[in-house]
Design an enzyme around this catalytic site. Structure first.
Site, PDB file in Angstrom:
ATOM      1  N   SER A 125     128.375 -21.096  17.503  1.00 41.13           N
ATOM      2  CA  SER A 125     127.008 -20.459  17.687  1.00 41.13           C
ATOM      3  C   SER A 125     127.277 -19.861  19.100  1.00 41.13           C
ATOM      4  CB  SER A 125     126.088 -21.895  17.960  1.00 41.13           C
ATOM      5  OG  SER A 125     126.324 -22.336  19.283  1.00 41.13           O
ATOM      6  N   LYS A 126     125.971 -19.210  19.692  1.00 42.26           N
ATOM      7  CA  LYS A 126     126.074 -18.607  20.837  1.00 42.26           C
ATOM      8  C   LYS A 126     126.652 -19.304  21.975  1.00 42.26           C
ATOM      9  CE  LYS A 126     124.200 -14.249  19.930  1.00 42.26           C
ATOM     10  NZ  LYS A 126     125.114 -13.584  19.586  1.00 42.26           N
ATOM     11  N   ARG A 127     126.609 -20.651  21.751  1.00 41.22           N
ATOM     12  CA  ARG A 127     126.883 -21.578  22.804  1.00 41.22           C
ATOM     13  C   ARG A 127     128.618 -22.037  22.785  1.00 41.22           C
ATOM     14  NH1 ARG A 127     121.994 -22.548  22.048  1.00 41.22           N
ATOM     15  NH2 ARG A 127     122.578 -24.046  20.389  1.00 41.22           N
TER      16      ARG A 127
END
Ligand code: GLU
Length: 309
Positions: free
Chosen positions: A242-244
């Site tokens: 994910s983006k994180r």
């Protein structure tokens, strides 16, 4: 150093929608090594067309992060937001060939159009509802290009011979959103040609976009680069990053001093076998080793987690 027009030119094209993660770093390293080990150029393009999804300061963070890892690029950075005239010309050219039509269909599809798509976006082909004309009085929500009911095939350096029938796979696809913004598929094709890119080395998540891009290259009479889609780095339990997840950000400074360690892991992830003597080496030394030893045929077919402590 001068380059003949036939020399290898690779590129890395991040979207400034989040910090680089280990997956995007692997794509950057793979494309850098592929170009540099062939004595070629490596260009950097910032895919900044999709304004609502961009995060302030991210372009700068990406540039600083690449520099930190020694992934230096040649010449000026290309910013897609400055190339809209070139996209408009290509769009007009297709329009004059009678290949473009306005579409009033769902907003969700249109929102996806200016972003790099992911395989699940392609699951349902566009049903061609507006192919022969929109409902009277409907608002234009996008412009689509007509696709042919035939296979579009290419040789991928890692995945082998890949074919897709666009009519069955995605149907007529969006080239421009209702707000006038050009879609990723058109922009990437125009830019790769404008900047003389001869090899596209990027993550497997973009494999499903390649037949659409080749289709547009053929319609526009543009040269077709060589393609190599790299295995994907996955998160815990094989999930998509994910983006994180696994961020590699200059701003976070989380790799401060340990960039070489991560770079060695990325090389192993790409199937390369950096010698033990490189433990503790600088990014420059590791990349130098990579330039002389990179072997694309060793890139594994399966992706997986990238083990970092
Ligand atoms: N900007 C796209 C992304 O970050 C990649 C474009 C490309 O490599 O063609 O997913």
């Amino acid at each position: 150093m001068t380059h003949s027009p036939h020399a290898i030119t690779g590129r890395f094209a991040p979207s400034p929608t989040g910090a680089l993660h280990t997956g995007s770093l692997a794509a950057a390293v793979g494309s850098w090594l592929s170009a540099r080990s062939a004595g070629g150029r490596w260009l950097l393009r910032i895919d900044d067309l999709d304004a609502p999804r961009q995060v302030a300061g991210m372009s700068d963070d990406i540039l600083r992060t690449l520099e930190c890892f020694g992934l230096l690029w040649d010449g000026d950075i290309t910013w897609q937001s400055r190339h809209r005239d070139a996209y408009a010309q290509a769009f007009e050219r297709l329009n004059r060939q009678g290949l473009i039509y306005p579409c009033g269909c769902s907003r969700k599809e249109i929102a996806q159009a200016a972003s790099a798509p992911h395989p699940e976006d392609d699951a349902i082909p566009y049903p061609e509802s507006c192919r022969d004309g929109m409902r009277p009085g409907g608002a234009i929500r996008s412009w689509r290009v007509r696709v042919a009911d035939e296979e579009t095939c290419f040789d991928d350096l890692r995945r082998g011979y890949v074919c897709q029938n666009l009519a069955m796979g995605c149907g007529d696809f969006v080239l421009r959103r209702g707000d006038g913004e050009f879609a990723y598929q058109l922009a990437v094709v125009v830019d790769d040609a404008l900047t003389g890119v001869t090899q596209v080395v990027r993550g497997d998540d973009l494999l499903s976009s390649t037949p659409r891009q080749i289709y547009l290259q053929r319609l526009l009479g543009l040269p077709q680069p060589a393609y190599c889609h790299l295995p994907l780095v996955t998160g815990p339990g094989g999930s998509k990053l994910s983006k994180r997840d696994n961020l590699v950000s200059h701003h976070l400074g989380n790799w401060n001093g340990r960039e070489g360690e991560l770079l060695l892991e990325v090389l192993r992830f790409l199937g390369q076998a950096p010698q033990h003597g490189l433990t503790g080496a600088s990014c420059g030394e590791i990349l130098q080793w990579g330039v002389s030893h990179f072997d694309a045929t060793r890139i594994p077919i399966m992706g997986g987690a990238l083990h970092i402590s």
